[in-house]
Design an enzyme around this catalytic site. Structure first.
Site, PDB file in Angstrom:
ATOM      1  N   ARG A   7    -117.122 -43.515 -45.348  1.00  0.00           N
ATOM      2  CA  ARG A   7    -115.803 -43.960 -46.113  1.00  0.00           C
ATOM      3  C   ARG A   7    -115.302 -43.327 -47.345  1.00  0.00           C
ATOM      4  O   ARG A   7    -114.264 -43.228 -47.668  1.00  0.00           O
ATOM      5  CB  ARG A   7    -115.844 -45.645 -45.906  1.00  0.00           C
ATOM      6  CG  ARG A   7    -114.455 -46.236 -46.054  1.00  0.00           C
ATOM      7  CD  ARG A   7    -113.420 -46.191 -45.106  1.00  0.00           C
ATOM      8  NE  ARG A   7    -112.394 -46.871 -45.262  1.00  0.00           N
ATOM      9  CZ  ARG A   7    -111.397 -47.182 -44.348  1.00  0.00           C
ATOM     10  NH1 ARG A   7    -111.668 -47.016 -43.155  1.00  0.00           N
ATOM     11  NH2 ARG A   7    -110.162 -47.713 -45.007  1.00  0.00           N
ATOM     12  N   ILE A  52    -107.209 -48.998 -46.059  1.00  0.00           N
ATOM     13  CA  ILE A  52    -107.049 -49.277 -47.327  1.00  0.00           C
ATOM     14  C   ILE A  52    -107.772 -48.176 -48.098  1.00  0.00           C
ATOM     15  O   ILE A  52    -108.875 -47.618 -47.539  1.00  0.00           O
ATOM     16  CB  ILE A  52    -108.206 -50.617 -47.397  1.00  0.00           C
ATOM     17  CG1 ILE A  52    -107.636 -51.593 -46.383  1.00  0.00           C
ATOM     18  CG2 ILE A  52    -108.607 -51.165 -48.594  1.00  0.00           C
ATOM     19  CD1 ILE A  52    -106.253 -52.353 -46.703  1.00  0.00           C
ATOM     20  N   ASN A  71     -97.133 -49.881 -52.484  1.00  0.00           N
ATOM     21  CA  ASN A  71     -97.208 -50.160 -50.869  1.00  0.00           C
ATOM     22  C   ASN A  71     -96.094 -50.940 -50.425  1.00  0.00           C
ATOM     23  O   ASN A  71     -95.802 -51.846 -51.402  1.00  0.00           O
ATOM     24  CB  ASN A  71     -98.519 -50.620 -50.506  1.00  0.00           C
ATOM     25  CG  ASN A  71     -98.742 -50.922 -49.062  1.00  0.00           C
ATOM     26  OD1 ASN A  71     -98.495 -50.090 -48.227  1.00  0.00           O
ATOM     27  ND2 ASN A  71     -98.958 -52.326 -48.795  1.00  0.00           N
ATOM     28  N   THR A  72     -95.705 -50.828 -49.206  1.00  0.00           N
ATOM     29  CA  THR A  72     -94.709 -51.664 -48.770  1.00  0.00           C
ATOM     30  C   THR A  72     -95.305 -52.543 -47.517  1.00  0.00           C
ATOM     31  O   THR A  72     -95.923 -51.859 -46.629  1.00  0.00           O
ATOM     32  CB  THR A  72     -93.258 -51.118 -48.345  1.00  0.00           C
ATOM     33  OG1 THR A  72     -92.607 -52.006 -47.718  1.00  0.00           O
ATOM     34  CG2 THR A  72     -93.501 -49.960 -47.109  1.00  0.00           C
ATOM     35  N   HIS A  73     -95.225 -53.893 -47.445  1.00  0.00           N
ATOM     36  CA  HIS A  73     -95.875 -54.567 -46.675  1.00  0.00           C
ATOM     37  C   HIS A  73     -94.863 -55.504 -45.819  1.00  0.00           C
ATOM     38  O   HIS A  73     -93.930 -56.143 -46.738  1.00  0.00           O
ATOM     39  CB  HIS A  73     -96.671 -55.440 -47.316  1.00  0.00           C
ATOM     40  CG  HIS A  73     -97.734 -56.573 -46.539  1.00  0.00           C
ATOM     41  ND1 HIS A  73     -98.735 -56.040 -45.700  1.00  0.00           N
ATOM     42  CD2 HIS A  73     -97.411 -57.811 -46.303  1.00  0.00           C
ATOM     43  CE1 HIS A  73     -99.148 -57.092 -44.834  1.00  0.00           C
ATOM     44  NE2 HIS A  73     -98.462 -58.320 -45.324  1.00  0.00           N
ATOM     45  N   ASP A 107    -103.970 -52.625 -55.665  1.00  0.00           N
ATOM     46  CA  ASP A 107    -105.039 -52.701 -56.511  1.00  0.00           C
ATOM     47  C   ASP A 107    -106.467 -52.915 -55.522  1.00  0.00           C
ATOM     48  O   ASP A 107    -106.087 -52.370 -54.222  1.00  0.00           O
ATOM     49  CB  ASP A 107    -105.004 -54.035 -57.232  1.00  0.00           C
ATOM     50  CG  ASP A 107    -104.917 -55.244 -56.457  1.00  0.00           C
ATOM     51  OD1 ASP A 107    -105.367 -55.236 -55.172  1.00  0.00           O
ATOM     52  OD2 ASP A 107    -104.943 -56.566 -57.049  1.00  0.00           O
ATOM     53  N   GLY A 116    -107.915 -54.921 -53.863  1.00  0.00           N
ATOM     54  CA  GLY A 116    -107.625 -56.096 -52.833  1.00  0.00           C
ATOM     55  C   GLY A 116    -106.799 -55.586 -51.625  1.00  0.00           C
ATOM     56  O   GLY A 116    -106.126 -54.551 -51.938  1.00  0.00           O
ATOM     57  N   ASP A 158    -103.599 -56.042 -50.115  1.00  0.00           N
ATOM     58  CA  ASP A 158    -102.193 -56.610 -50.499  1.00  0.00           C
ATOM     59  C   ASP A 158    -102.009 -57.626 -51.471  1.00  0.00           C
ATOM     60  O   ASP A 158    -101.343 -58.570 -51.331  1.00  0.00           O
ATOM     61  CB  ASP A 158    -101.525 -56.759 -49.038  1.00  0.00           C
ATOM     62  CG  ASP A 158    -101.539 -55.905 -47.900  1.00  0.00           C
ATOM     63  OD1 ASP A 158    -101.227 -54.608 -48.348  1.00  0.00           O
ATOM     64  OD2 ASP A 158    -101.579 -56.106 -46.798  1.00  0.00           O
TER      65      ASP A 158
HETATM   66  C1  GAR Z   1     -93.692 -51.120 -41.987  1.00  0.00           C
HETATM   67  O1  GAR Z   1     -93.138 -52.045 -41.927  1.00  0.00           O
HETATM   68  C2  GAR Z   1     -94.729 -51.323 -43.104  1.00  0.00           C
HETATM   69  O2  GAR Z   1     -94.503 -52.414 -44.015  1.00  0.00           O
HETATM   70  C3  GAR Z   1     -96.024 -51.616 -42.358  1.00  0.00           C
HETATM   71  O3  GAR Z   1     -95.975 -50.578 -41.288  1.00  0.00           O
HETATM   72  C4  GAR Z   1     -94.634 -50.419 -40.978  1.00  0.00           C
HETATM   73  C5  GAR Z   1     -94.284 -48.895 -40.839  1.00  0.00           C
HETATM   74  O4  GAR Z   1     -93.208 -48.580 -40.457  1.00  0.00           O
HETATM   75  N1  GAR Z   1     -97.037 -51.534 -43.074  1.00  0.00           N
HETATM   76  C6  GAR Z   1     -98.201 -52.490 -42.771  1.00  0.00           C
HETATM   77  O5  GAR Z   1     -98.230 -53.242 -41.823  1.00  0.00           O
HETATM   78  C7  GAR Z   1     -99.072 -52.173 -43.961  1.00  0.00           C
HETATM   79  N2  GAR Z   1     -99.926 -53.297 -43.753  1.00  0.00           N
HETATM   80  P1  GAR Z   1     -92.622 -47.001 -40.373  1.00  0.00           P
HETATM   81  O6  GAR Z   1     -94.030 -46.343 -39.937  1.00  0.00           O
HETATM   82  O7  GAR Z   1     -91.325 -47.110 -39.485  1.00  0.00           O
HETATM   83  O8  GAR Z   1     -91.991 -46.635 -41.806  1.00  0.00           O
END
Ligand code: GAR
Length: 213
Positions: A74, A101, A116-118, A150, A152, A154
């Protein structure tokens, strides 16, 4: 990242459909990189099947794939991902549905400029199943969070959040429908955040992300 006149270089990492990537591509195309403050210089993925790669190719962008299974450990995968990303000299790296990760090496090189977007309101429901977990918990509101990454899962400093109501119809089977409503908000939030960071810069003080007005 300090505000300058230069157009910032973005590398976007994806694993799936890449609609957040597409939202960034569309906004940059519509506004122009100079007004937006940034342009995407490459798109990376952890799998060849990520539809986001097709979106990147359609936009004429270089792509790279770095698969965990192609590396003995990894740590070596993480170092290879860092190297492949660094080759494009990004000012900012955006994880847009990248379902891995990253490790020490990647964070050593890109910490403080990796976002990152969550699909949940952190710190609630971190991890790979943010939408499902919020539904199963019975939350009445959920949403999305754009944050710095970071070491962790999220847990990094929050830049911005968007709220979405959970409605009666959002049963466990309705996870996909709720996720779509979240992604509607998420795409706009991510575009706004990237534009703001690129155009005006930011400072991170502990857990607080300071954005100039
Ligand atoms: C998004 O909703 C993003 O927040 C999520 O995957 C989707 C990607 O959508 N990410 C996670 O769950 C990370 N933990 P997309 O491929 O259509 O942009």
């Amino acid at each position: 990242m300090a505000p300058t006149e230069a157009v910032k270089r973005l590398v976007v990492l994806v694993s799936g459909s890449g609609t957040n990537l597409q939202a960034l591509l569309d906004a940059i195309a519509a506004e122009g990189p100079e007004r937006f403050g940034a342009r995407i210089v490459a798109v990376g993925a952890d799998r060849h099947s990520a539809t986001g790669l097709d979106r990147a190719r359609a936009a004429g962008l270089p792509t790279f794939v770095c698969r965990v299974k192609d590396h003995p450990t990894r740590e070596q995968w993480d170092a290879a991902l860092a190297e492949a990303t660094a080759a494009y000299q990004p000012d900012l790296v955006v994880s847009a549905g990248f379902m891995k990760i990253v490790g020490k090496e990647f964070l050593a090189r890109f910490g403080g400029r990796f976002i990152n977007t969550h699909p949940a309101l952190l710190p609630s429901f971190p991890g790979a199943h943010g939408v499902r977990d919020a539904l199963a918990y019975g939350a009445k509101v959920t949403g999305c969070t754009v944050h710095f990454v970071d070491d962790g899962v999220d847990t990094g400093p929050i830049i911005a959040q968007g709220v979405v109501d959970v409605v009666e119809e959002d049963t466990a089977e309705g996870e996909a429908a709720l996720h779509e409503r979240i992604k509607d908000v998420e795409r706009r939030l991510l575009v706004d955040v990237v534009r703001q960071l690129a155009r005006h810069g930011y400072r991170i003080q502990g857990r607080k992300v300071l954005l100039p007005a």
